[in-house]
Design a protein around this motif. Structure first.
Motif, short mmCIF file in Angstrom:
data_model
loop_
_atom_site.label_atom_id
_atom_site.label_comp_id
_atom_site.label_asym_id
_atom_site.label_seq_id
_atom_site.Cartn_x
_atom_site.Cartn_y
_atom_site.Cartn_z
N ARG A 144 3.94 6.14 -5.51
CA ARG A 144 3.78 6.40 -6.61
C ARG A 144 2.34 6.51 -7.48
N GLN A 145 1.72 6.57 -6.47
CA GLN A 145 0.24 6.77 -6.72
C GLN A 145 0.30 8.94 -7.09
N LEU A 146 0.92 9.22 -5.30
CA LEU A 146 0.77 10.39 -5.57
C LEU A 146 1.97 11.44 -6.91
N GLU A 158 -7.36 13.73 -4.21
CA GLU A 158 -6.69 12.47 -4.56
C GLU A 158 -5.02 12.15 -3.62
N ILE A 159 -4.93 13.64 -3.69
CA ILE A 159 -3.20 13.66 -3.23
C ILE A 159 -3.68 13.83 -1.42
N ASN A 173 -6.12 12.26 0.37
CA ASN A 173 -5.79 11.56 0.77
C ASN A 173 -5.09 9.93 0.38
N ARG A 174 -3.86 10.37 -0.86
CA ARG A 174 -2.50 9.36 -0.69
C ARG A 174 -1.66 9.63 0.73
N ARG A 212 -3.01 8.48 3.75
CA ARG A 212 -2.68 6.84 4.25
C ARG A 212 -1.15 6.82 4.35
N LEU A 213 -0.24 7.16 3.52
CA LEU A 213 1.03 7.38 3.77
C LEU A 213 1.41 8.14 4.76
N GLU A 249 2.16 1.76 -3.64
CA GLU A 249 1.06 2.27 -4.79
C GLU A 249 0.77 3.53 -4.31
N ASP A 250 1.01 3.88 -2.95
CA ASP A 250 0.66 5.67 -2.57
C ASP A 250 1.41 6.48 -2.94
N GLN A 300 1.06 -1.51 -0.19
CA GLN A 300 -0.06 -0.30 0.15
C GLN A 300 1.14 1.47 -0.05
#
Length: 161
Positions: free
Chosen positions: A34-36, A64-65, A67-68, A71-72, A31-32, A28
Motif C-alpha cells: 500500500r505504501q509503495l 522510501e520506495i 526500503n519498501r 522489504r517486499l 502495508e508495504d 507487513q
C-alpha cells in the motif's frame, strides 16, 4: 540413519514455523504494498505539477520506495534471476540522471515499473496457485524497482547539491 529419522520427525515443525512466519509477515506485506503505491503517487504528483524539482523530496521518496520494495522482496517468495542478468540490470540502473530532464524521465520509468508490479496478476491469483511467468515478472519488476530507486536517490542527492 538417526539424523534422517530426526529430520523426518521434525519436518512438520519446520513447515509450521514457516507458515507462522508467513502469516506474521502478511500485515507487513500489505502495508508495504500500500505504501509503495501511495509514496509513488505522491512523488508523481509532485513531479508532474511542480515547475522545478525538489531534489530533497525526490531523494526521500525514492529512498522510501527502495526500503519498501526491499522489504517486499524479503517477505514475498518470488523467483530469483540469473546472476548475469541481475548484474546487467545493476549496471544499467546505476547510469541514471546526470541532469533534471533525465531524472524526470527516470522517475516516470520508476512509476511504470511500480504500476506494472502492483497490477501483476500474480497478486490477484489464489494463494495456492503459482503462474511462473507472472511470478517471475513480479520478481524482476521488484528487483528493477530496488535498483532504479537506489540510483535515483543517488542522482537526486547529487543534483540537489
Amino acid at each position: 540413519m538417526r539424523d534422517r529419522e530426526y529430520a523426518l520427525y521434525h519436518a512438520g515443525e519446520v513447515r509450521e514455523q514457516k507458515e507462522l512466519a508467513a502469516r506474521n509477515a502478511l500485515p507487513q506485506i500489505r502495508e508495504d504494498f500500500r505504501q509503495l503505491q501511495l509514496v509513488n503517487n505522491g512523488l508523481m504528483k509532485q513531479v508532474v505539477l511542480a515547475k522545478t524539482l525538489d531534489y530533497r523530496l525526490i531523494a526521500q521518496a525514492v529512498g522510501e520506495i527502495k526500503n519498501r520494495a526491499s522489504r517486499l522482496k524479503d517477505n514475498l517468495t518470488l523467483p530469483q534471476l540469473q546472476a548475469a542478468e541481475e548484474s546487467a540490470r545493476k549496471a544499467k540502473a546505476q547510469e541514471v540522471a546526470p541532469d533534471a530532464a533525465q531524472l524526470k524521465a527516470a522517475l516516470f520509468d520508476l512509476d511504470r515499473l511500480i504500476m506494472r508490479f502492483v497490477t501483476n496478476p500474480h497478486f490477484s491469483n489464489s494463494p495456492n496457485t503459482l503462474v511462473v511467468p507472472q511470478a517471475d515478472q513480479a520478481g524482476r519488476d521488484l528487483r528493477d524497482i530496488i535498483e532504479l530507486s537506489r540510483a535515483l536517490k543517488k542522482s537526486a542527492q547529487q543534483l540537489g547539491k
